[in-house]
Design a protein around this motif. Structure first.
Motif, mmCIF file in Angstrom:
data_model
loop_
_atom_site.group_PDB
_atom_site.id
_atom_site.type_symbol
_atom_site.label_atom_id
_atom_site.label_comp_id
_atom_site.label_asym_id
_atom_site.label_seq_id
_atom_site.Cartn_x
_atom_site.Cartn_y
_atom_site.Cartn_z
ATOM 1 N N MET A 1 3.163 9.253 -4.355
ATOM 2 C CA MET A 1 3.803 10.479 -4.809
ATOM 3 C C MET A 1 4.808 10.982 -3.767
ATOM 4 O O MET A 1 5.935 11.350 -4.108
ATOM 5 N N THR A 2 4.418 10.962 -2.511
ATOM 6 C CA THR A 2 5.295 11.435 -1.447
ATOM 7 C C THR A 2 6.557 10.581 -1.361
ATOM 8 O O THR A 2 7.675 11.110 -1.283
ATOM 9 N N ARG B 1 12.504 10.156 -2.598
ATOM 10 C CA ARG B 1 13.646 9.506 -3.267
ATOM 11 C C ARG B 1 14.276 10.443 -4.299
ATOM 12 O O ARG B 1 15.503 10.540 -4.392
ATOM 13 N N ILE B 2 13.443 11.147 -5.068
ATOM 14 C CA ILE B 2 13.973 12.075 -6.077
ATOM 15 C C ILE B 2 14.765 13.188 -5.404
ATOM 16 O O ILE B 2 15.852 13.552 -5.859
ATOM 17 N N HIS C 1 3.648 7.642 -13.068
ATOM 18 C CA HIS C 1 3.220 6.235 -13.050
ATOM 19 C C HIS C 1 2.789 5.818 -11.646
ATOM 20 O O HIS C 1 1.751 5.170 -11.471
ATOM 21 N N SER C 2 3.590 6.175 -10.651
ATOM 22 C CA SER C 2 3.269 5.754 -9.287
ATOM 23 C C SER C 2 1.999 6.433 -8.778
ATOM 24 O O SER C 2 1.245 5.831 -8.013
ATOM 25 N N VAL C 3 1.749 7.671 -9.218
ATOM 26 C CA VAL C 3 0.539 8.377 -8.813
ATOM 27 C C VAL C 3 -0.688 7.779 -9.515
ATOM 28 O O VAL C 3 -1.751 7.632 -8.917
ATOM 29 N N LEU C 4 -0.532 7.404 -10.772
ATOM 30 C CA LEU C 4 -1.645 6.876 -11.557
ATOM 31 C C LEU C 4 -2.008 5.441 -11.198
ATOM 32 O O LEU C 4 -3.168 5.043 -11.301
ATOM 33 N N LYS C 5 -1.034 4.672 -10.744
ATOM 34 C CA LYS C 5 -1.228 3.228 -10.558
ATOM 35 C C LYS C 5 -2.459 2.860 -9.717
ATOM 36 O O LYS C 5 -3.270 2.028 -10.147
ATOM 37 N N PRO C 6 -2.658 3.416 -8.512
ATOM 38 C CA PRO C 6 -3.826 2.995 -7.733
ATOM 39 C C PRO C 6 -5.154 3.413 -8.375
ATOM 40 O O PRO C 6 -6.146 2.694 -8.287
ATOM 41 N N ILE C 7 -5.157 4.549 -9.036
ATOM 42 C CA ILE C 7 -6.381 5.024 -9.680
ATOM 43 C C ILE C 7 -6.685 4.149 -10.897
ATOM 44 O O ILE C 7 -7.827 3.723 -11.103
#
Length: 164
Positions: A76-77, A82-83, A144-150
């Motif tokens: 997320m960070t 990048r955003i 998506h990037s926050v959810l991916k590892p979980i």
């Protein structure tokens, strides 16, 4: 033959991104329910004296959560950095274009030039609205990037624990 739209894939369409995110979330929730059910049964069955195998599994539960949360926060960070960079670049570019168009209009040498420069100012003022659509998928990509590892851990655990 592959078209340009096909090669851009998921990142080209925010609706597809949000739909994919919803599917991944549902898949993760089903996997989590399976894992929670398996582990709850296992904890209840182990009682006050869990086996060495049970103790390893129970320890793994905590480690996985910490690791997934850490990876999720890092992702997320990185994505937010990048955003922010993109937002700053877009805002600066649009601000300078608008200021330049206003200055050009203010210094018009004739009425005809003034009309032309008003159109240029209108285009400069309308550009941010079109530029904002480029960020429509940013939130979905962030999620998506926050959810991916979980998601990865929940589905892997469901597969691993479902086979026993």
């Amino acid at each position: 033959m592959t078209t340009r739209l096909q090669t851009r894939g998921l990142s080209a369409d925010p609706l597809l991104q949000w739909t994919n995110l919803a599917l991944k979330t549902a898949e993760m929730m089903v996997a989590s329910a399976q894992v929670i059910g398996h582990r709850t049964t296992r904890i209840a069955g182990a009682g006050l004296s869990p086996s060495e195998h049970d103790q390893r599994e129970f320890t793994l539960m905590g480690q996985e959560k910490i690791e997934a949360a850490t990876e999720s926060a890092r992702a997320m960070t990185e994505r937010l950095i990048r955003i922010n960079g993109r937002l700053w670049t877009e805002a600066s570019t649009q601000m300078f274009a608008g200021a330049s168009a206003m200055w050009s209009l203010a210094t018009s040498p004739s009425l005809a030039a003034s009309f032309e420069r008003q159109a240029a100012l209108f285009d400069a003022m309308r550009a941010p609205a079109f530029g904002a659509t480029g960020f429509a998928g940013s939130a979905a990509r962030l999620a998506h990037s926050v959810l991916k590892p979980i998601h990865a851990r929940a589905t892997a655990n469901a597969r691993r624990l479902g086979t026993r």
